[in-house]
Design a protein around this motif. Structure first.
Motif, short mmCIF file in Angstrom:
data_model
loop_
_atom_site.label_atom_id
_atom_site.label_comp_id
_atom_site.label_asym_id
_atom_site.label_seq_id
_atom_site.Cartn_x
_atom_site.Cartn_y
_atom_site.Cartn_z
N ALA A 11 0.80 -1.24 0.00
CA ALA A 11 0.00 0.00 0.00
C ALA A 11 0.83 1.28 0.00
CB ALA A 11 -0.98 -0.01 1.17
N PRO A 12 1.86 1.42 0.84
CA PRO A 12 2.61 2.69 0.85
C PRO A 12 3.36 2.98 -0.45
CG PRO A 12 3.03 1.42 2.85
CD PRO A 12 2.29 0.52 1.91
N ASP A 15 1.08 3.65 -5.23
CA ASP A 15 0.87 4.79 -6.12
C ASP A 15 2.11 5.11 -6.94
OD1 ASP A 15 -1.54 4.82 -4.88
OD2 ASP A 15 -1.32 6.79 -3.96
N THR A 47 -5.96 2.24 -3.56
CA THR A 47 -5.65 3.51 -2.92
C THR A 47 -6.48 4.66 -3.47
OG1 THR A 47 -3.85 3.98 -4.47
CG2 THR A 47 -3.27 2.80 -2.44
N ARG A 71 -7.79 3.14 3.57
CA ARG A 71 -7.36 4.32 4.33
C ARG A 71 -6.70 5.34 3.40
NH1 ARG A 71 -4.12 1.97 7.84
NH2 ARG A 71 -2.21 2.64 6.85
N ARG A 72 -5.97 4.87 2.41
CA ARG A 72 -5.33 5.78 1.46
C ARG A 72 -6.32 6.32 0.43
NH1 ARG A 72 -1.29 3.17 3.65
NH2 ARG A 72 0.76 4.11 3.64
N ARG A 76 -8.79 10.83 -1.25
CA ARG A 76 -8.94 11.10 -2.68
C ARG A 76 -10.41 11.26 -3.09
NH1 ARG A 76 -4.16 7.41 -4.00
NH2 ARG A 76 -2.65 8.94 -4.71
#
Length: 197
Positions: A11-12, A15, A47, A71-72, A76
């Motif tokens: 996840a981190p 993107d 994300t 959560r990410r 957005r």
């Protein structure tokens, strides 16, 4: 490693690896959403890379397997009518025919059983509804030896490299293919539009 665990770890960094390379194709796909307001399922919302490009008139439900991805996605959403739901795209927690459209961007090559996922999409989209797909697929009979060779490792970490869309489509006879366009990587990635019969 489970898919939920691997995507929590990814996840981190997701993107940085995916956004720029896929943005234009995502935008192109989302332009096919209907003008008439409706309820739209974003299966595998991740994300939330699609969220800034969504037309504002719809109510969106974004489903993802991991809390880390959702959560990410939330920041957005902006002003979009968006509800995040943690769940499995292979066992959708929604009633039959509960969506007017579904968007599947980079999810069919991620789930362990893409045919099951697609059958579930056919179940929850109403007759006459639309399904938009952007993903990587082998062509039927395509050797793709290198992709098949590294697939056992890649499918455990992040994504499958051996999904044949025509085989996935066979599991959802209520979905009719209306549009098929190559998108990236010499046609490995495709933009597809289907209609629920």
């Amino acid at each position: 490693m489970s898919l939920q665990r691997s995507y929590t770890l990814i996840a981190p960094f997701y993107d940085a690896a995916i956004d720029r390379a896929t943005r234009a194709a995502r935008q192109h796909s989302l332009r096919a959403l209907p003008e008439q307001p409706g309820r739209v399922l974003l299966a595998g919302v991740g994300t939330g890379l699609d969220l800034p490009h969504l037309p504002p008139q719809h109510h969106y439900v974004g489903l993802d397997l991991t809390h880390a991805m959702l959560r990410r996605a939330l920041p957005r959403a902006g002003r979009a009518d968006f509800v995040p739901v943690q769940g499995d795209a292979q066992r959708l927690p929604f009633a039959d025919h509960s969506f007017d459209s579904a968007v599947l961007h980079l999810i069919l090559a991620v789930v362990p059983q893409p045919a099951l996922c697609f059958a579930e999409i056919a179940r929850v989209v109403r007759p006459g509804g639309q399904v938009l797909v952007f993903d990587k697929f082998l062509r039927a009979g395509q050797p793709a030896l290198l992709r098949r060779l590294v697939n056992p490792l890649m499918r455990r970490l992040a994504t499958r490299l051996d999904v044949v869309f025509e085989e996935v489509l066979a599991a959802a006879p209520d979905l009719a293919l209306e549009h098929d366009q190559p998108a990236l990587a010499g046609g490995w990635f495709r933009l597809l539009r289907l209609r629920r019969l």
